[in-house]
Scaffold this active site. Structure first.
Site, PDB file in Angstrom:
ATOM      1  N   HIS A  37       0.834  -1.207   0.000  1.00 47.22           N
ATOM      2  CA  HIS A  37       0.000   0.000   0.000  1.00 47.22           C
ATOM      3  C   HIS A  37       0.871   1.262   0.000  1.00 47.22           C
ATOM      4  O   HIS A  37       0.529   2.269  -0.627  1.00 47.22           O
ATOM      5  CB  HIS A  37      -0.904   0.020   1.241  1.00 47.22           C
ATOM      6  CG  HIS A  37      -1.888  -1.101   1.315  1.00 47.22           C
ATOM      7  ND1 HIS A  37      -1.766  -2.152   2.199  1.00 47.22           N
ATOM      8  CD2 HIS A  37      -3.017  -1.341   0.603  1.00 47.22           C
ATOM      9  CE1 HIS A  37      -2.781  -2.982   2.049  1.00 47.22           C
ATOM     10  NE2 HIS A  37      -3.548  -2.523   1.084  1.00 47.22           N
ATOM     11  N   GLN A 153      -8.828  -7.262 -10.748  1.00 48.04           N
ATOM     12  CA  GLN A 153      -9.481  -6.050 -10.224  1.00 48.04           C
ATOM     13  C   GLN A 153      -9.011  -4.816 -10.997  1.00 48.04           C
ATOM     14  O   GLN A 153      -9.812  -3.949 -11.358  1.00 48.04           O
ATOM     15  CB  GLN A 153      -9.157  -5.898  -8.737  1.00 48.04           C
ATOM     16  CG  GLN A 153      -9.567  -4.554  -8.150  1.00 48.04           C
ATOM     17  CD  GLN A 153      -9.387  -4.476  -6.657  1.00 48.04           C
ATOM     18  OE1 GLN A 153     -10.248  -4.955  -5.916  1.00 48.04           O
ATOM     19  NE2 GLN A 153      -8.290  -3.901  -6.193  1.00 48.04           N
ATOM     20  N   ARG A 187      -3.781 -10.328   3.863  1.00 50.73           N
ATOM     21  CA  ARG A 187      -4.222 -11.649   4.341  1.00 50.73           C
ATOM     22  C   ARG A 187      -3.046 -12.543   4.731  1.00 50.73           C
ATOM     23  O   ARG A 187      -3.259 -13.617   5.306  1.00 50.73           O
ATOM     24  CB  ARG A 187      -5.082 -12.342   3.287  1.00 50.73           C
ATOM     25  CG  ARG A 187      -6.431 -11.666   3.087  1.00 50.73           C
ATOM     26  CD  ARG A 187      -7.353 -12.460   2.159  1.00 50.73           C
ATOM     27  NE  ARG A 187      -8.730 -12.019   2.252  1.00 50.73           N
ATOM     28  CZ  ARG A 187      -9.331 -11.187   1.389  1.00 50.73           C
ATOM     29  NH1 ARG A 187      -8.669 -10.698   0.360  1.00 50.73           N
ATOM     30  NH2 ARG A 187     -10.598 -10.844   1.558  1.00 50.73           N
TER      31      ARG A 187
HETATM   32  O1  PAF Z   1      -8.072  -3.808  -3.384  1.00 50.92           O
HETATM   33  C1  PAF Z   1      -8.750  -3.492  -2.375  1.00 50.92           C
HETATM   34  O2  PAF Z   1      -8.217  -3.284  -1.269  1.00 50.92           O
HETATM   35  C2  PAF Z   1     -10.263  -3.343  -2.511  1.00 50.92           C
HETATM   36  O3  PAF Z   1     -10.776  -4.274  -3.398  1.00 50.92           O
HETATM   37  C3  PAF Z   1     -10.685  -1.916  -2.898  1.00 50.92           C
HETATM   38  C4  PAF Z   1     -10.184  -1.528  -4.268  1.00 50.92           C
HETATM   39  C5  PAF Z   1     -10.180  -0.920  -1.857  1.00 50.92           C
HETATM   40  C6  PAF Z   1     -12.213  -1.819  -2.930  1.00 50.92           C
HETATM   41  O4  PAF Z   1     -12.762  -2.115  -1.693  1.00 50.92           O
END
Ligand code: PAF
Length: 278
Positions: A37, A153, A187
């Site tokens: 992150h 995603q 996780r």
């Molecule tokens: O990747 C994630 O952490 C989630 O899928 C997101 C993009 C914040 C949406 O809740």
């Protein structure tokens, strides 16, 4: 760094920055932040750009029996990391703010969300695209950063932004890995020491298969070998497959960029990863 929980306050902060001629970048997260992150925040930081990170554990993207209840929540530590990383604002709405009583809308992206995680976790991507659309409308960013770790995603969000004409630049940030190759994930903390030791089989099997397919070996054989080595390491494999890197179509046409995707469970922990096939 300010922490904001009400939409009016968020909008006022963003309006103030815009009035000063600044741009806004959004890093959407579910918290339990790690170096992956922080790489997103780093990518979002540019001169003249304010960085908003959202933390919202989105119930709509968890299926029945998944880990919503035990998903790690540690906002205080996350806020310290974000402050150190130079984030300007933490957007941390409560569930009632994100989904007030009577909320009845879903945003769904067809095609790219159908296979792989879309098949194994049927309502997952509708939950993701619904909350991401809301976050985009709430923050109105110029730029947003998503990790390549969640490859499908990322492609689903690209499709969403293109289809809805959203004026948002998407920055894809490479997967951050431990020294042994395991992709960083919130996780990973579920893994016992034995499972953590076994987990290295996932990036290894993935890399071996991608290299074999890349040099022209039969994909079916390489994928079967990857599946066998994951099973031998104790994984229960959801899928190990090659897909079109952009559309996620399972049978990529010749000459199209390809991505090898893996999802597998070790005990109660589900890990996903992916790599380019070159
Ligand atoms: O990747 C994630 O952490 C989630 O899928 C997101 C993009 C914040 C949406 O809740």
């Amino acid at each position: 760094m300010r922490t904001v929980r009400e939409l009016t306050e968020l909008r006022a902060a963003v309006a103030e920055w815009r009035a000063a001629g600044e741009r806004v970048a959004l890093v959407p997260t579910m918290g339990a932040l790690h170096a992956g992150h922080m790489a997103l925040v780093e990518a979002a930081r540019r001169p003249g750009t304010r960085v908003v990170t959202s933390i919202f554990v989105n119930p709509k993207q968890f299926g029945a029996g998944e880990d919503l209840a035990r998903y790690p929540r540690r906002e205080a530590g996350d806020a310290r990391m974000l402050t150190d990383a130079g984030c300007d604002l933490l957007w941390a709405p409560a569930a009632e703010v994100m989904y007030p009583d009577g909320f009845a809308t879903a945003v769904a992206v067809a095609g790219v969300s159908e296979h792989f995680d879309g098949a194994v976790r049927p309502s997952h991507f509708d939950g993701v695209t619904t909350v991401v659309t809301k976050l985009f409308n709430q923050v109105a960013p110029d730029v947003t950063c998503f990790g390549e770790k969640d490859w499908q995603q990322l492609q689903v969000v690209r499709r969403l932004v293109a289809d809805l004409d959203l004026p948002i630049e998407i920055v894809a940030v490479p997967t951050q890995r431990e020294d042994d190759g395991l992709a960083l994930s919130s996780r990973n903390i579920y893994l016992s020491p034995d499972e953590r030791a076994a987990a290295v089989a996932l990036p290894r099997a993935m890399g071996v298969a991608a290299r074999a397919i890349g040099r022209g070996d039969e994909a079916a054989d390489a994928l079967a070998a990857a599946r066998a080595s994951l099973t031998a390491a104790g994984f229960d494999v959801d899928y190990v497959a090659v897909a079109d890197a952009e559309t996620l179509a399972p049978d990529p046409a010749a000459g199209r960029p390809r991505r090898l995707l893996v999802a597998a469970r070790l005990g109660t922990t589900r890990l996903i990863d992916n790599i380019a096939v070159e």
